[in-house]
Design an enzyme around this catalytic site. Structure first.
Site, PDB file in Angstrom:
ATOM      1  CE  LYS A 125      24.579  31.307  34.247  1.00  0.00           C
ATOM      2  NZ  LYS A 125      24.878  32.618  35.102  1.00  0.00           N
ATOM      3  CG  ASP A 130      23.565  36.205  34.547  1.00  0.00           C
ATOM      4  OD1 ASP A 130      22.527  36.163  35.313  1.00  0.00           O
ATOM      5  OD2 ASP A 130      24.241  35.335  34.543  1.00  0.00           O
TER       6      ASP A 130
END
Ligand code: NAP
Length: 297
Positions: free
Chosen positions: A79, A115
């Site tokens: 990520k 997210d």
């Protein structure tokens, strides 16, 4: 699902990636859109998992461009490390320091982070004014970063992050200097401070793996400690299996509102799918696919 000569590829990269629920959720959504569409091929896609070791990340991203991959999700450990390999990164992803969704754009590879939006979805659905709700986040890892950005976006007046490693907490605090609107509201505190903060925190988020399989009896707070939280306070666990966690069981026993991580998982996926397909995602279908799978396990 019918794979044809025109079918385009989506996927998730991680290492390992076998545990990812994203293929299940996205392929269910793609199948649903195709089955209920009036036009042919409105979601002519297939979504696959790609286990990519860290040393192969750069080659994989170039390879994805070469084969015309339409877009992909990113999970641990890529990520953060993917960011320099992208051509354009959204402001929210830069602030969080992590990308979980990438798509092909005029710039090349564009990335963002869904997210925070996923985390926010069940809170926004409460239609509440958050300006008097300080938030406490337990843990200072990757997910906590998205939660911090989300709580600031929600307009919580203060965001307290408690963690067990003073060095990691310091690094966490320093990492927001490029996002002054976030660092102005953020305090990092030692793990032992969490109980004393409970009566003031209107939203407490478990962003640690405490309570996740296999340590399902674990919880970052005891039932007695949670009873210190005020009436109307919210306990939010990012963990989505088991449902509920020990933390959320205790929250319910203390009369608090309990939210688990399943909706965040569903909503971050739905936001990614909407970027790729440029149409509303069938959120209920994605949620049900996960519930069916988790129920069957
Ligand atoms: P991570 O980067 O590994 O961070 C975990 C954090 O928890 C670290 O700050 C770690 O502290 C802390 N921690 C671990 N064990 C602890 C303990 N025994 N006591 C106190 N603190 C402890 O993991 P992550 O990616 O942020 O994920 C955190 C949780 O969120 C996981 O359960 C994950 O499944 C969940 N999650 C859910 C979603 C969703 O969509 N619902 C999305 C992402 C993550 P140290 O730094 O000191 O090790």
């Amino acid at each position: 699902m019918v794979i044809k000569g025109t079918t385009r590829l989506l996927g998730v990269i991680g290492y390992p990636v076998e545990h990812s629920f994203s293929p299940l959720m996205h392929n269910a959504a793609i199948a649903h859109i195709n089955a209920h569409s009036n036009e042919q091929d409105t979601a002519d896609f297939a979504y696959l998992p790609f286990p990519i070791p860290p040393e192969s990340l750069e080659t994989a991203i170039s390879g994805f461009a070469a084969i015309g991959l339409h877009g992909f999700n990113i999970t641990i450990p890529h990520k953060q490390t993917v960011i320099p390999l992208l051509d354009e990164v959204s402001e929210v992803a830069l602030a969080i320091g992590a990308v979980n969704t990438v798509w092909r754009s005029e710039a090349g590879w564009s990335g963002t982070n869904t997210d925070a939006a996923g985390f926010l979805a069940p809170l926004k659905a409460m239609n509440k004014d958050w300006s008097n709700t300080p938030a406490m986040i337990l843990g200072n890892g990757g997910a906590a970063r998205a939660v911090v950005a989300a709580c600031v976006q929600l307009e919580c007046p203060e965001v307290w992050v408690v963690g067990r490693s003073p060095a990691k907490l310091e690094t966490f605090a320093q990492s927001w200097t490029a996002a002054p609107e976030i660092s102005a509201k953020l305090s990092v505190l030692p793990w032992g401070e969490r109980v004393g903060l409970l009566p003031k925190a209107g939203l407490v988020v478990n962003a640690t793996p405490l309570g996740m399989h296999p340590q399902i009896a674990a919880s970052p707070l005891t039932e007695k400690e949670m009873a210190r939280m005020g009436a109307g306070a919210i306990a939010y666990d990012l963990i989505y299996t088991p449902r509920p966690t020990a933390f959320l069981n205790r929250a319910s026993a203390a009369g608090l509102t309990a939210i688990d991580g399943l909706e965040m998982l569903v909503q971050q996926g739905a936001a990614a799918l909407e970027i790729w397909l440029k149409q509303p995602a069938p959120v209920a279908v994605m949620r049900q696919a996960l519930l069916d799978y988790l129920g069957a396990k």
